[in-house]
Design a protein around this motif. Structure first.
Motif, PDB file in Angstrom:
ATOM      1  N   LEU A   5      -3.683  -0.279   8.027  1.00 25.25           N
ATOM      2  CA  LEU A   5      -5.088  -0.127   7.633  1.00 25.25           C
ATOM      3  C   LEU A   5      -5.223   0.299   6.171  1.00 25.25           C
ATOM      4  O   LEU A   5      -6.102  -0.186   5.458  1.00 25.25           O
ATOM      5  N   ALA A   6      -4.354   1.201   5.727  1.00 23.68           N
ATOM      6  CA  ALA A   6      -4.410   1.658   4.334  1.00 23.68           C
ATOM      7  C   ALA A   6      -4.108   0.506   3.375  1.00 23.68           C
ATOM      8  O   ALA A   6      -4.789   0.345   2.346  1.00 23.68           O
ATOM      9  N   TYR A   7      -3.106  -0.298   3.707  1.00 19.13           N
ATOM     10  CA  TYR A   7      -2.761  -1.431   2.830  1.00 19.13           C
ATOM     11  C   TYR A   7      -3.889  -2.458   2.794  1.00 19.13           C
ATOM     12  O   TYR A   7      -4.259  -2.955   1.730  1.00 19.13           O
ATOM     13  N   THR A   8      -4.444  -2.761   3.946  1.00 14.85           N
ATOM     14  CA  THR A   8      -5.535  -3.740   4.008  1.00 14.85           C
ATOM     15  C   THR A   8      -6.761  -3.259   3.243  1.00 14.85           C
ATOM     16  O   THR A   8      -7.380  -4.020   2.490  1.00 14.85           O
ATOM     17  N   ALA A   9      -7.095  -1.984   3.410  1.00 13.12           N
ATOM     18  CA  ALA A   9      -8.238  -1.426   2.689  1.00 13.12           C
ATOM     19  C   ALA A   9      -7.991  -1.445   1.186  1.00 13.12           C
ATOM     20  O   ALA A   9      -8.908  -1.756   0.397  1.00 13.12           O
ATOM     21  N   SER A  10      -6.776  -1.146   0.761  1.00 16.20           N
ATOM     22  CA  SER A  10      -6.442  -1.167  -0.669  1.00 16.20           C
ATOM     23  C   SER A  10      -6.547  -2.572  -1.234  1.00 16.20           C
ATOM     24  O   SER A  10      -7.056  -2.771  -2.347  1.00 16.20           O
ATOM     25  N   ARG A  11      -6.069  -3.561  -0.472  1.00 14.09           N
ATOM     26  CA  ARG A  11      -6.166  -4.951  -0.936  1.00 14.09           C
ATOM     27  C   ARG A  11      -7.621  -5.388  -1.074  1.00 14.09           C
ATOM     28  O   ARG A  11      -8.008  -6.038  -2.044  1.00 14.09           O
ATOM     29  N   LEU A  48       0.894  -1.810  -5.098  1.00 16.42           N
ATOM     30  CA  LEU A  48       0.934  -1.453  -3.678  1.00 16.42           C
ATOM     31  C   LEU A  48       2.280  -1.741  -3.015  1.00 16.42           C
ATOM     32  O   LEU A  48       2.353  -1.939  -1.802  1.00 16.42           O
ATOM     33  N   SER A  49       3.352  -1.736  -3.773  1.00 17.91           N
ATOM     34  CA  SER A  49       4.655  -2.076  -3.198  1.00 17.91           C
ATOM     35  C   SER A  49       5.112  -1.041  -2.158  1.00 17.91           C
ATOM     36  O   SER A  49       5.690  -1.406  -1.128  1.00 17.91           O
ATOM     37  N   LYS A  50       4.854   0.242  -2.403  1.00 13.78           N
ATOM     38  CA  LYS A  50       5.259   1.272  -1.430  1.00 13.78           C
ATOM     39  C   LYS A  50       4.467   1.141  -0.129  1.00 13.78           C
ATOM     40  O   LYS A  50       5.014   1.243   0.964  1.00 13.78           O
ATOM     41  N   GLN A  51       3.164   0.889  -0.273  1.00 16.16           N
ATOM     42  CA  GLN A  51       2.340   0.719   0.933  1.00 16.16           C
ATOM     43  C   GLN A  51       2.732  -0.551   1.688  1.00 16.16           C
ATOM     44  O   GLN A  51       2.740  -0.579   2.909  1.00 16.16           O
ATOM     45  N   ARG A  52       3.087  -1.596   0.951  1.00 12.08           N
ATOM     46  CA  ARG A  52       3.498  -2.846   1.586  1.00 12.08           C
ATOM     47  C   ARG A  52       4.815  -2.649   2.349  1.00 12.08           C
ATOM     48  O   ARG A  52       4.982  -3.148   3.467  1.00 12.08           O
ATOM     49  N   ASP A  53       5.743  -1.886   1.778  1.00 12.58           N
ATOM     50  CA  ASP A  53       7.007  -1.603   2.463  1.00 12.58           C
ATOM     51  C   ASP A  53       6.782  -0.779   3.726  1.00 12.58           C
ATOM     52  O   ASP A  53       7.396  -1.037   4.767  1.00 12.58           O
ATOM     53  N   ALA A  54       5.899   0.218   3.644  1.00 15.21           N
ATOM     54  CA  ALA A  54       5.594   1.040   4.823  1.00 15.21           C
ATOM     55  C   ALA A  54       4.932   0.199   5.908  1.00 15.21           C
ATOM     56  O   ALA A  54       5.250   0.331   7.095  1.00 15.21           O
ATOM     57  N   MET A  55       4.028  -0.680   5.496  1.00 15.88           N
ATOM     58  CA  MET A  55       3.350  -1.539   6.462  1.00 15.88           C
ATOM     59  C   MET A  55       4.336  -2.502   7.113  1.00 15.88           C
ATOM     60  O   MET A  55       4.300  -2.712   8.327  1.00 15.88           O
ATOM     61  N   SER A  56       5.228  -3.084   6.351  1.00 16.16           N
ATOM     62  CA  SER A  56       6.180  -4.031   6.927  1.00 16.16           C
ATOM     63  C   SER A  56       7.137  -3.340   7.891  1.00 16.16           C
ATOM     64  O   SER A  56       7.546  -3.932   8.894  1.00 16.16           O
TER      65      SER A  56
END
Length: 119
Positions: A5-11, A48-56
């Motif tokens: 949710l955090a990654y999607t909201a940031s995007r 957002l690379s850190k958030q993308r890694d956490a999401m993946s």
């Protein structure tokens, strides 16, 4: 799930900001949307690379759990499909319940034939 949710909201936020800036600069219609999509994608790749890694990692764990559930279901189904082992009390006398029932039916048929009864 929180990281997804955090990654999607940031995007979405980056897209909205890029679209707003492009609108202020005079881009309209399809051109503004296409450029905002491209710019927000490039910026999110860097920021957002850190958030993308956490999401993946969260998504990969969820998929592994789903695969594990499928394997457990298959194991349970194959366990149901295997024939049940004979109980120790049946194995001791050397007979099986089906054979005993067939012998009893044959004995009853012989008695009926001897007495002349019909069923």
């Amino acid at each position: 799930m929180r990281s997804v949710l955090a990654y999607t909201a940031s995007r979405l936020l980056l897209f909205a900001v890029a679209l707003g800036v492009l609108y202020l600069l005079g881009a309209r219609d399809f051109l503004a949307l296409a450029l905002a999509f491209l710019i927000s994608g490039l910026v999110s790749y860097v920021l957002l690379s850190k958030q993308r890694d956490a999401m993946s990692a969260v998504v990969a764990d969820g998929l592994a759990k789903m695969r594990g559930m499928g394997e457990r279901i298959e194991a349970g189904a194959s366990k149901e499909d295997t024939p049940q082992q004979a109980e120790p009390s049946d194995a001791a006398d050397g007979s099986t319940p089906a054979a005993d029932a067939t012998a009893e039916d044959a004995g009853q048929d012989a008695q009926s034939a001897a007495t002349g009864e019909r069923s």
